[in-house]
Design a protein around this motif. Structure first.
Motif, short mmCIF file in Angstrom:
data_model
loop_
_atom_site.label_atom_id
_atom_site.label_comp_id
_atom_site.label_asym_id
_atom_site.label_seq_id
_atom_site.Cartn_x
_atom_site.Cartn_y
_atom_site.Cartn_z
N ALA A 1 0.83 -1.20 0.00
CA ALA A 1 0.00 0.00 0.00
C ALA A 1 0.86 1.25 0.00
N VAL A 2 0.29 2.33 -0.53
CA VAL A 2 0.97 3.62 -0.59
C VAL A 2 0.05 4.69 -0.01
N LEU A 3 0.61 5.56 0.83
CA LEU A 3 -0.04 6.78 1.27
C LEU A 3 0.62 7.94 0.55
N THR A 4 -0.16 8.82 -0.07
CA THR A 4 0.44 9.95 -0.76
C THR A 4 -0.11 11.28 -0.26
N THR A 5 0.82 12.18 0.09
CA THR A 5 0.46 13.54 0.49
C THR A 5 0.81 14.54 -0.61
N VAL A 6 1.24 14.05 -1.76
CA VAL A 6 1.76 14.93 -2.81
C VAL A 6 0.62 15.54 -3.61
N GLY A 7 0.28 16.77 -3.27
CA GLY A 7 -0.80 17.49 -3.93
C GLY A 7 -0.34 18.89 -4.31
N PRO A 8 -1.24 19.70 -4.91
CA PRO A 8 -2.62 19.36 -5.21
C PRO A 8 -2.70 18.16 -6.14
N TYR A 9 -3.64 17.31 -5.88
CA TYR A 9 -3.74 16.05 -6.62
C TYR A 9 -4.12 16.27 -8.07
N LEU A 10 -4.86 17.33 -8.36
CA LEU A 10 -5.18 17.64 -9.76
C LEU A 10 -3.92 17.90 -10.57
N ARG A 11 -2.90 18.44 -9.93
CA ARG A 11 -1.67 18.75 -10.63
C ARG A 11 -0.67 17.61 -10.60
N TYR A 12 -0.62 16.89 -9.48
CA TYR A 12 0.46 15.93 -9.28
C TYR A 12 0.02 14.50 -8.97
N GLY A 13 -1.27 14.26 -8.81
CA GLY A 13 -1.71 12.99 -8.26
C GLY A 13 -1.95 11.85 -9.23
N MET A 14 -2.32 12.15 -10.47
CA MET A 14 -2.78 11.09 -11.36
C MET A 14 -1.71 10.07 -11.75
N PRO A 15 -0.45 10.45 -11.93
CA PRO A 15 0.56 9.43 -12.27
C PRO A 15 0.67 8.33 -11.22
N LEU A 16 0.52 8.66 -9.94
CA LEU A 16 0.59 7.62 -8.91
C LEU A 16 -0.66 6.76 -8.91
N VAL A 17 -1.82 7.35 -9.14
CA VAL A 17 -3.05 6.55 -9.29
C VAL A 17 -2.86 5.53 -10.41
N ALA A 18 -2.33 5.99 -11.52
CA ALA A 18 -2.11 5.10 -12.67
C ALA A 18 -1.18 3.96 -12.30
N TYR B 1 -3.86 2.14 -2.37
CA TYR B 1 -3.48 3.56 -2.41
C TYR B 1 -4.46 4.36 -1.58
N ALA B 2 -3.96 5.37 -0.87
CA ALA B 2 -4.84 6.30 -0.16
C ALA B 2 -4.29 7.71 -0.29
N ASP B 3 -5.19 8.70 -0.38
CA ASP B 3 -4.77 10.09 -0.48
C ASP B 3 -5.60 10.96 0.44
N LEU B 4 -5.32 12.27 0.39
CA LEU B 4 -6.01 13.25 1.23
C LEU B 4 -6.81 14.24 0.39
#
Length: 417
Positions: free
Chosen positions: A82-99, A108-111
């Motif tokens: 599992a991965v926890l990600t705090t790297v946001g804003p997710y609209l700008r930086y989040g989608m590559p990790l979701v992929a 995966y979990a985010d904020l």
């Protein structure tokens, strides 16, 4: 997902303001022998964070990964459950990790509190994540765990008591805490996207913007997050006034998505909203009106300024910077209390209480987020069988509820007269 991987849990963004708080909590909350990784762009900064965490973290793995280099993300997620990600804003930086997680079958979990980001993740990676067995769980902090778990536990209580389906449900929020630079930056990113993309703007106001199937949603008429009314309109005897809750626009959509993911079990006439207490003083109606009007005005102003270079410079000057947050004293002295009143088809009314100590956006969020990651990594027997783009309640509702109770938060449901 393979039965075993090299690591149990990776915290991506460990060198940021909120990442450090979460890492420190993990040193106390992770089970003995947990295989934890700290990830970010710069190894020297990761080493500095790890060295400040004490002997418990001395053997934690350090992983260099960058959202601008998908190969590093792919390598990271292949190593962990599992991965926890705090790297946001997710609209700008989040989608590559979701992929990366969706393809690798990594939980995966985010904020995120960004509706367009969640919608895009659903549209692009739902089927891929289902196929790989990944649970991609959005909004695992103060946005939107208290909201989501409160309604989930209300539903479970109605089933246990055989008191029918949920109908009108209202959460009343009361909080004490500071303002987060990261939260403001996420809101700004969302507003800026909406200002230039009408489709994303519509998502912000559509109550079922995150629904798995809008045709199956309850037909309960217009639902709005803007309000100004006496609290007694929610339940007789409640004092004072309530106004718009700034997080309602996101939280309500997460709760409604949970209902859909669980098969619309909350009820065919389930209607949900969130408000914020404005107090009991003679000026309470003014405060409530300010909550309602100020939220809309602030979003509108940000949208207008974001259209122009000079406006964006103004916002850079007046808004808290990303990576900043309230002082330690503010974080420790903060608190939150969510009271959710729910009516049922049998005429029974329930009250769900979800409360905890610590600034909700940081101290309390660190607990919720870390425990969500630990649940994904270790509580396989308590997880639902659902995979794909999920909500906290739909993915790990029972496991996370138990963990947060054990961490000292109050989560309870009782009938009220």
């Amino acid at each position: 997902m393979p039965e075993t991987r090299e690591l149990d849990l990776v915290l991506f963004g460990a060198t940021g303001f909120v990442g450090k708080i979460i890492a420190e909590y993990l040193t106390r909350a992770a089970p003995a022998g947990a295989r934890i990784g700290l990830a970010g762009r710069t190894r020297s900064k990761l080493e500095q964070v790890r060295s400040g965490l004490g002997p418990v973290a001395a053997e934690w793995e350090l992983i260099e990964a960058d959202v601008n280099d998908p190969s590093t993300l792919n390598a990271m997620v292949a190593r962990t459950t599992a991965v926890l990600t705090t790297v946001g804003p997710y609209l700008r930086y989040g989608m590559p990790l979701v992929a990366a997680c969706a393809h690798a079958g990594t939980h995966y979990a985010d904020l995120t509190g960004e509706v367009p980001f969640v919608r895009e993740a659903i549209d692009r990676y739902q089927d891929i994540a289902v196929g790989s067995g990944a649970k991609i769980v959005n909004s695992c902090g103060y946005d939107s765990v208290p909201s989501d778990l409160s309604v989930y536990q209300l539903y479970k209580r109605t089933v246990a008591d055989n008191t029918g389906e949920l109908t009108d449900v209202t959460l009343i929020a009361a909080v004490k805490g500071g303002v987060s630079g990261g939260t403001v930056d996420s809101l700004r990113a969302m507003v800026e996207e909406a200002a230039t993309d009408p489709a994303k703007a519509r998502l912000l106001t559509h109550p079922y913007a995150l629904s798995p199937d809008t045709e199956r949603e309850p037909k309960v008429g217009r639902q709005t997050d803007q309000t100004l009314q006496r609290a007694s309109a929610i339940h007789p005897g409640l004092p004072g006034w309530v106004g718009t809750f700034v997080m309602a626009a996101h939280n309500t959509k997460i709760v409604r998505r949970s209902n859909g993911l669980l098969g619309w079990v909350y009820g065919k006439n389930f209607k949900y909203r969130e408000v914020m207490t404005a107090g009991r003083s003679p000026l309470a109606p003014v405060a409530a009106a300010a909550l309602a009007g100020g939220t809309a005005a602030g979003v509108a102003t940000t949208a207008v300024l974001s259209r122009f270079a000079v406006g964006r410079k103004v916002l850079d000057t007046v808004l808290p910077a990303p990576g900043t947050g309230p002082s330690e004293k503010t974080r420790v002295n903060g608190w939150f209390r969510m009271k959710t009143y729910a009516n049922t088809t049998s005429g029974t009314t329930y009250l769900a209480t979800f409360e905890g100590k610590g600034d909700p956006g940081y101290q309390a969020t660190a607990v919720m987020f870390a425990e969500a990651g630990l649940a994904l990594a270790f509580d396989r027997e308590k997880q639902s069988e659902l995979t794909g783009i999920l909500t906290p309640a739909a993915a790990i509702g029972d496991a996370l509820t138990d963990r947060l109770r054990d961490a000292g938060m109050t989560i309870e449901v009782e009938p009220v007269r």
